[in-house]
Scaffold this motif. Sequence first.
Motif, PDB file in Angstrom:
ATOM      1  N   GLU A   7      72.287  39.653  64.844  1.00 43.07           N
ATOM      2  CA  GLU A   7      72.553  39.183  66.197  1.00 43.07           C
ATOM      3  C   GLU A   7      71.451  38.427  66.403  1.00 43.07           C
ATOM      4  N   ARG A   8      70.254  39.168  66.598  1.00 47.53           N
ATOM      5  CA  ARG A   8      68.749  39.231  66.476  1.00 47.53           C
ATOM      6  C   ARG A   8      68.822  38.177  65.351  1.00 47.53           C
ATOM      7  N   VAL A   9      68.632  38.726  64.538  1.00 47.21           N
ATOM      8  CA  VAL A   9      68.338  37.736  63.588  1.00 47.21           C
ATOM      9  C   VAL A   9      69.239  36.182  63.066  1.00 47.21           C
ATOM     10  N   ASP A  10      70.724  36.246  63.540  1.00 52.52           N
ATOM     11  CA  ASP A  10      71.739  35.189  63.484  1.00 52.52           C
ATOM     12  C   ASP A  10      70.205  34.225  64.659  1.00 52.52           C
ATOM     13  N   ALA A  11      70.013  34.936  65.831  1.00 52.23           N
ATOM     14  CA  ALA A  11      68.996  33.806  66.456  1.00 52.23           C
ATOM     15  C   ALA A  11      67.988  33.426  66.518  1.00 52.23           C
ATOM     16  N   ALA A  12      66.637  34.186  65.757  1.00 55.76           N
ATOM     17  CA  ALA A  12      66.045  34.298  65.022  1.00 55.76           C
ATOM     18  C   ALA A  12      66.437  32.626  63.777  1.00 55.76           C
ATOM     19  N   TYR A  13      67.521  32.772  62.680  1.00 55.61           N
ATOM     20  CA  TYR A  13      67.794  31.963  62.440  1.00 55.61           C
ATOM     21  C   TYR A  13      68.733  30.378  62.902  1.00 55.61           C
ATOM     22  N   ALA A  14      68.875  30.500  64.149  1.00 56.93           N
ATOM     23  CA  ALA A  14      69.475  29.328  64.633  1.00 56.93           C
ATOM     24  C   ALA A  14      68.709  28.214  64.788  1.00 56.93           C
ATOM     25  N   VAL A  15      69.387  26.908  64.603  1.00 56.03           N
ATOM     26  CA  VAL A  15      68.792  25.739  64.692  1.00 56.03           C
ATOM     27  C   VAL A  15      69.458  25.152  66.219  1.00 56.03           C
ATOM     28  N   ARG A  16      68.550  24.359  67.018  1.00 54.02           N
ATOM     29  CA  ARG A  16      69.682  23.993  68.553  1.00 54.02           C
ATOM     30  C   ARG A  16      69.000  22.182  67.900  1.00 54.02           C
ATOM     31  N   ASP A  17      68.156  21.683  67.067  1.00 51.81           N
ATOM     32  CA  ASP A  17      68.123  20.536  66.936  1.00 51.81           C
ATOM     33  C   ASP A  17      67.557  20.112  65.353  1.00 51.81           C
ATOM     34  N   GLU A  18      68.608  19.265  64.624  1.00 52.03           N
ATOM     35  CA  GLU A  18      68.569  19.070  63.322  1.00 52.03           C
ATOM     36  C   GLU A  18      67.191  18.366  62.702  1.00 52.03           C
ATOM     37  N   ASP A  19      66.426  17.545  63.874  1.00 49.79           N
ATOM     38  CA  ASP A  19      66.400  16.206  64.013  1.00 49.79           C
ATOM     39  C   ASP A  19      64.511  16.926  64.952  1.00 49.79           C
ATOM     40  N   ALA A  20      64.676  18.544  64.813  1.00 51.60           N
ATOM     41  CA  ALA A  20      62.938  18.890  65.031  1.00 51.60           C
ATOM     42  C   ALA A  20      62.261  19.288  63.733  1.00 51.60           C
ATOM     43  N   ARG A  21      61.148  19.578  63.756  1.00 50.83           N
ATOM     44  CA  ARG A  21      60.472  20.672  63.437  1.00 50.83           C
ATOM     45  C   ARG A  21      60.852  22.149  63.306  1.00 50.83           C
ATOM     46  N   PRO A  22      60.916  22.894  61.883  1.00 53.27           N
ATOM     47  CA  PRO A  22      61.914  23.978  61.684  1.00 53.27           C
ATOM     48  C   PRO A  22      60.298  24.601  62.244  1.00 53.27           C
ATOM     49  N   THR A  23      60.644  25.653  61.896  1.00 50.40           N
ATOM     50  CA  THR A  23      60.000  26.945  61.921  1.00 50.40           C
ATOM     51  C   THR A  23      60.193  28.659  61.129  1.00 50.40           C
ATOM     52  N   VAL A  25      60.234  28.073  69.790  1.00 54.27           N
ATOM     53  CA  VAL A  25      61.756  27.586  69.565  1.00 54.27           C
ATOM     54  C   VAL A  25      62.050  29.532  69.235  1.00 54.27           C
ATOM     55  N   SER A  26      63.337  29.180  68.462  1.00 52.34           N
ATOM     56  CA  SER A  26      63.515  30.668  68.065  1.00 52.34           C
ATOM     57  C   SER A  26      62.524  31.291  66.712  1.00 52.34           C
ATOM     58  N   GLY A  27      62.254  32.441  66.242  1.00 57.04           N
ATOM     59  CA  GLY A  27      61.011  33.266  66.151  1.00 57.04           C
ATOM     60  C   GLY A  27      61.485  34.232  65.584  1.00 57.04           C
ATOM     61  N   ALA A  28      61.346  34.658  64.800  1.00 54.14           N
ATOM     62  CA  ALA A  28      61.529  36.473  64.431  1.00 54.14           C
ATOM     63  C   ALA A  28      61.326  37.169  65.408  1.00 54.14           C
ATOM     64  N   PRO A  29      61.469  38.741  65.359  1.00 54.84           N
ATOM     65  CA  PRO A  29      61.393  39.757  66.677  1.00 54.84           C
ATOM     66  C   PRO A  29      59.946  39.804  66.413  1.00 54.84           C
ATOM     67  N   PRO A  30      59.601  40.323  67.753  1.00 52.93           N
ATOM     68  CA  PRO A  30      58.385  41.030  66.946  1.00 52.93           C
ATOM     69  C   PRO A  30      57.751  41.995  66.605  1.00 52.93           C
TER      70      PRO A  30
END
Length: 622
Positions: A377-393, A581-586
């Motif tokens: 679930e944490r991986v899914d959260a890091a991969y999640a995209v809220r805005d397709e038109d934003a710059r990706p992490t 925005v989203s990022g990898a867990p510490p």
Amino acid sequence: MTRLTVAQALVRFLAVQYTERDGMRQRLVSATWGIFGHGNVAGIGQALVEYADDATHAMPYHQGRNEQAMVHAAVGYARQSNRLSAHAVTTSIGPGATNLVTGAALATINHLPVLLLPGDTFATRPADPVLQQLEVPYAGDVSVNDCLRPVSRYFDRITRPEALIPAALAAMRVLADPVETGAVTLALPQDVQAEAYDWPEEFFAERTWTVRRQRPDTGELDAAVRAIRASVRPLIVAGGGVKYSGAEDALRTLAERARIPVASTQAGKGVLPYDHSCDVGGIGHTGTATADALAAASDLVIGVGTRYTDFTTASGTLFPEGVRFVNLNIAGFDAHKLGALPLVADAREGLTALTEALDGHRTDNLSWTFSKDAWQERVDAAYAVRDEDARPTQSQLLGVLDTLVDEDDILINAAGSLPGDLHKLWRPRSSDQYHVEYGYSCMGYEIPAAIGVALAAPGRPVWALVGDGTYLMNPTEIVTAVQEGLPLKVVILQNHGYASIGGLSESVGAERYGTAYRFRAADGSFTGAPLPVDLAANAASLGMRVLTARTVRDLREALAEARTSTVPTCVYVETETADTVSGAPPAQAWWDVPVAETSTRASAVKAREEYDRHVTARRRHL
């Protein structure tokens, strides 16, 4: 007798050397990389031409642009070939030879075979010094090639033609030995390379070097089985030795039957697919919370084919007081680490023997199931995209790539923040999909290694994931990929500096000093505007097709297009910082980087307090 030059004899000899394991036979040295100069052009260069049209003795040749990069390409090939086949690398004397040192260290640290053939100064010393010769006042027999001694598993200087015979045989023995393998160096004085000699025909007979599958000692096996039967919370730590042995099925069988969770090092990640019930992901400083929690609660750690680096052990803080170790390793040196019960054997043979000897034994430990689901679930959260038109992490980039690949794709990385994110987040579909070089973590490895992998695995999509820092270190082999027509997929992540070390710098009180790619500000610091460096244009100038992605939507389209491309293709993307925005867990476990013991700066004082707190958790397992 056959009269040949030393270089001709060496090329002819290499062409008929083979390895064999499990009935599979292949050439031990299947190609040579080279950049020619006065130290090898008339020797090895002429010999390669001499046999270019000889069906029996031809040596395929690859033209490199940088000597270090040629070694990286050879290492990528050897790793993808499970150490059963290698490449040679020939250079001139002087800078061409010293450029090999970093690549040689990487090969030796990772136990991967590569044959280095640097030119050397004249053995007969008709002129002294010659061009590019290092003069050492206290020793006439030292050259720059002696820099390769400490990073080579075998080193010899061929000062007489007849000396090649024992040296070449010793070199093949080391290259083919899974315990001893690494960089092997035969330094070749330029006059000796061109010298003729009457060679015995037996020297050119086909030789097959059997790659041993050593079986475990009965006494060591019995001790290991007793320890496993007595344990309540065992954990398997799988390293690269599992892959090189082809022991994935044997590991899966043991884990399933004995119901033991499997955590993986960087080199071992992928030995079980991510969705296997026993796989708990990466371990250590860049590992998952699931694996690290199991490690902290374990009473027995079964290491298989691992060297136990500080990232794996969290600098000696991960495993609890009183834990015991059983180490299955082909090398006795590694099998005895951490006060372990050693099981010196080939990984496949050792795992099979353990499974048979345990005879249905199973633990009652299923505690990782819920934790593993929570981590996904944490991986899914890091991969999640809220805005397709934003710059990706960076994590979103991995998430998009995750939706596109299948078991055929191979991902290559070595340095920066990507190894940590990949170890925690990537979901490998096959045992060789995950190719992160973290034994030496060498910037500049990715692109040349991708070439080697593509040569070893033709037809498979090969991705080189590189940050802007590592790209600037060594982009030149793009020209080689273009020349060879290899459809590499190079993904350049632009974050304007050494982002990984910048984060580390901040955590140890060094305040990101010297880690950003920016103009100098008025106060002399590098805090001005980002440098106007166009890496996409640079890649295009070297012959790559370039796709630029400014948004997640662009990225999704560009990666999909690159995957099906039949020419070398670059995807260039400027990434967003993860804290917005989203990022990898510490990090889930500590890593020891010493902090200044005294300082006038508040950041360093605070960092030292945190360091002292962690140090108290370090344990020596004796």
